[in-house]
Scaffold this motif. Structure first.
Motif, PDB file in Angstrom:
ATOM      1  N   SER A 199       0.821  -1.202   0.000  1.00 36.16           N
ATOM      2  CA  SER A 199       0.000   0.000   0.000  1.00 36.16           C
ATOM      3  C   SER A 199       0.860   1.259   0.000  1.00 36.16           C
ATOM      4  CB  SER A 199      -0.922  -0.004   1.227  1.00 36.16           C
ATOM      5  OG  SER A 199      -1.550   1.254   1.394  1.00 36.16           O
ATOM      6  N   GLU A 200       0.690   2.081  -1.018  1.00 36.93           N
ATOM      7  CA  GLU A 200       1.406   3.354  -1.060  1.00 36.93           C
ATOM      8  C   GLU A 200       0.967   4.260   0.081  1.00 36.93           C
ATOM      9  OE1 GLU A 200       3.823   4.576  -3.067  1.00 36.93           O
ATOM     10  OE2 GLU A 200       4.016   2.566  -3.920  1.00 36.93           O
ATOM     11  N   ARG A 201      -0.311   4.203   0.411  1.00 43.57           N
ATOM     12  CA  ARG A 201      -0.824   5.040   1.491  1.00 43.57           C
ATOM     13  C   ARG A 201      -0.207   4.646   2.830  1.00 43.57           C
ATOM     14  NH1 ARG A 201      -5.434   4.201   0.344  1.00 43.57           N
ATOM     15  NH2 ARG A 201      -6.088   2.585   1.812  1.00 43.57           N
ATOM     16  N   HIS A 202      -0.085   3.351   3.069  1.00 41.06           N
ATOM     17  CA  HIS A 202       0.520   2.902   4.318  1.00 41.06           C
ATOM     18  C   HIS A 202       2.016   3.197   4.342  1.00 41.06           C
ATOM     19  CE1 HIS A 202      -2.925  -0.185   5.121  1.00 41.06           C
ATOM     20  NE2 HIS A 202      -3.329   1.062   5.109  1.00 41.06           N
ATOM     21  N   ALA A 203       2.675   3.030   3.201  1.00 43.15           N
ATOM     22  CA  ALA A 203       4.110   3.325   3.132  1.00 43.15           C
ATOM     23  C   ALA A 203       4.381   4.792   3.449  1.00 43.15           C
ATOM     24  CB  ALA A 203       4.649   2.962   1.751  1.00 43.15           C
ATOM     25  N   ALA A 204       3.468   5.655   3.035  1.00 48.58           N
ATOM     26  CA  ALA A 204       3.658   7.091   3.246  1.00 48.58           C
ATOM     27  C   ALA A 204       3.584   7.477   4.722  1.00 48.58           C
ATOM     28  CB  ALA A 204       2.610   7.876   2.455  1.00 48.58           C
ATOM     29  N   ARG A 205       3.037   6.589   5.552  1.00 50.76           N
ATOM     30  CA  ARG A 205       2.928   6.885   6.985  1.00 50.76           C
ATOM     31  C   ARG A 205       4.193   6.501   7.759  1.00 50.76           C
ATOM     32  NH1 ARG A 205      -3.028   5.129   9.017  1.00 50.76           N
ATOM     33  NH2 ARG A 205      -2.290   6.294  10.841  1.00 50.76           N
ATOM     34  N   MET A 206       5.129   5.858   7.094  1.00 56.05           N
ATOM     35  CA  MET A 206       6.386   5.491   7.734  1.00 56.05           C
ATOM     36  C   MET A 206       7.387   6.646   7.622  1.00 56.05           C
ATOM     37  SD  MET A 206       5.703   2.313   8.594  1.00 56.05           S
ATOM     38  CE  MET A 206       3.923   2.472   8.572  1.00 56.05           C
ATOM     39  N   SER A 207       8.390   6.666   8.498  1.00 56.36           N
ATOM     40  CA  SER A 207       9.388   7.734   8.433  1.00 56.36           C
ATOM     41  C   SER A 207      10.338   7.551   7.251  1.00 56.36           C
ATOM     42  CB  SER A 207      10.172   7.805   9.745  1.00 56.36           C
ATOM     43  OG  SER A 207      10.791   6.570  10.050  1.00 56.36           O
ATOM     44  N   ARG A 208      10.515   6.306   6.792  1.00 52.32           N
ATOM     45  CA  ARG A 208      11.350   6.040   5.620  1.00 52.32           C
ATOM     46  C   ARG A 208      10.725   4.905   4.825  1.00 52.32           C
ATOM     47  NH1 ARG A 208      16.802   3.951   7.490  1.00 52.32           N
ATOM     48  NH2 ARG A 208      17.217   3.824   5.259  1.00 52.32           N
ATOM     49  N   ARG A 209      11.183   4.756   3.584  1.00 50.79           N
ATOM     50  CA  ARG A 209      10.768   3.614   2.792  1.00 50.79           C
ATOM     51  C   ARG A 209      11.941   3.135   1.950  1.00 50.79           C
ATOM     52  NH1 ARG A 209       6.125   5.043  -1.371  1.00 50.79           N
ATOM     53  NH2 ARG A 209       6.612   2.928  -2.049  1.00 50.79           N
ATOM     54  N   MET A 210      11.991   1.824   1.715  1.00 49.35           N
ATOM     55  CA  MET A 210      12.961   1.218   0.819  1.00 49.35           C
ATOM     56  C   MET A 210      12.187   0.359  -0.166  1.00 49.35           C
ATOM     57  SD  MET A 210      15.920   2.302   1.947  1.00 49.35           S
ATOM     58  CE  MET A 210      17.238   1.217   1.435  1.00 49.35           C
ATOM     59  N   HIS A 211      12.664   0.341  -1.407  1.00 44.47           N
ATOM     60  CA  HIS A 211      11.954  -0.388  -2.455  1.00 44.47           C
ATOM     61  C   HIS A 211      12.844  -1.500  -2.999  1.00 44.47           C
ATOM     62  CE1 HIS A 211       8.887  -0.844  -5.593  1.00 44.47           C
ATOM     63  NE2 HIS A 211       9.886  -1.022  -6.437  1.00 44.47           N
ATOM     64  N   LEU A 212      12.315  -2.721  -2.997  1.00 42.52           N
ATOM     65  CA  LEU A 212      13.027  -3.863  -3.550  1.00 42.52           C
ATOM     66  C   LEU A 212      12.583  -4.114  -4.985  1.00 42.52           C
ATOM     67  CD1 LEU A 212      13.180  -6.707  -0.839  1.00 42.52           C
ATOM     68  CD2 LEU A 212      15.102  -5.690  -2.064  1.00 42.52           C
ATOM     69  N   SER A 213      13.542  -4.312  -5.842  1.00 39.95           N
ATOM     70  CA  SER A 213      13.244  -4.638  -7.233  1.00 39.95           C
ATOM     71  C   SER A 213      14.315  -5.585  -7.741  1.00 39.95           C
ATOM     72  CB  SER A 213      13.218  -3.361  -8.083  1.00 39.95           C
ATOM     73  OG  SER A 213      12.957  -3.667  -9.451  1.00 39.95           O
ATOM     74  N   GLY A 214      13.894  -6.726  -8.234  1.00 42.59           N
ATOM     75  CA  GLY A 214      14.849  -7.696  -8.735  1.00 42.59           C
ATOM     76  C   GLY A 214      15.843  -8.171  -7.686  1.00 42.59           C
ATOM     77  N   GLY A 215      15.390  -8.195  -6.436  1.00 46.02           N
ATOM     78  CA  GLY A 215      16.256  -8.686  -5.361  1.00 46.02           C
ATOM     79  C   GLY A 215      17.280  -7.665  -4.866  1.00 46.02           C
TER      80      GLY A 215
END
Length: 218
Positions: A199-215
């Protein structure tokens, strides 16, 4: 630094040999920090969370949590880490059907030797479970069961909370309520939170985000 992952590699067995899932992932998380881990299905999010929680071993790389090198621990050592330092909230609630809500909440804290009845009651009240304490999991709604699972995790006072799509089985309104309650309680305890979410909306409520792509961290 509460959690440090360095050069994590992990493959799963496939019909034609090992299938790489994680390809050299680095990730840091400070005490009190909240982080969303996002990525497409199959990108390795849950695998990374399970490695961080000592539920599985990486093929190579180094995992440190609260000064302990998890990758050097045997099965019993990793189990002790989960009892005391790391709490895990799964998408599936994993409640014990033969125990009441109150006893489910107390279960993890009792194992860790940290059961505080007053804290357990406070968690239950803040998560809207006060009237449900004598009921059994099968008598609860999905949202109430997930609240119980969150209370059980936080009652043991972990330094790190790992949450794997904790609202994935809930409707949108209930998911927002459960996430809000979990974030407020994590902030109060000073625990760090790493949460896998689509969820993009839930991710936006965190202080940081990291995105995994292709491991890999993109």
């Amino acid at each position: 630094m509460l959690m440090r992952l360095r050069d994590i590699h992990k493959s799963h067995a496939g019909a034609e040999g090992p299938v790489p899932v994680l390809r050299g992932v680095d990730l840091d998380l400070d005490a009190g920090e909240t982080m969303a881990l996002t990525g497409e299905s199959g990108s390795g999010k849950s695998t990374l969370l399970h490695l961080a929680g000592g539920l599985d071993r990486p093929d190579s790389g180094r995992i440190e949590i609260a000064g302990t090198e998890v990758t050097r621990l045997d099965d019993s050592g990793r189990a002790r880490l989960r009892r005391g330092t790391v709490g895990v909230v799964f998408q599936q609630f994993n409640l014990i059907p033969s125990l009441s809500v109150g006893d489910n909440i107390a279960f993890q804290a009792r194992i860790a030797g940290r059961h505080d009845p007053a804290r357990a009651r406070d968690l239950a009240e803040r998560l809207g479970l006060g009237p449900q304490l004598s009921k059994y999991p099968e008598q609860l709604s999905g949202g109430q069961q997930q609240r119980t699972a969150i209370a059980r995790t936080l009652a043991a006072r972990p330094e790190l909370v790992l949450a794997d799509e904790p609202t994935g089985n809930l409707d949108e309104t209930t998911a927002e309520e459960v996430l809000g309650a979990m974030l407020a309680l994590v902030e109060d305890t000073g625990a760090a939170l790493l949460m896998v979410t689509h969820s993009e909306r839930h991710a936006a409520r965190m202080s940081r985000r990291m995105h995994l792509s292709g491991g890999r961290i993109a």
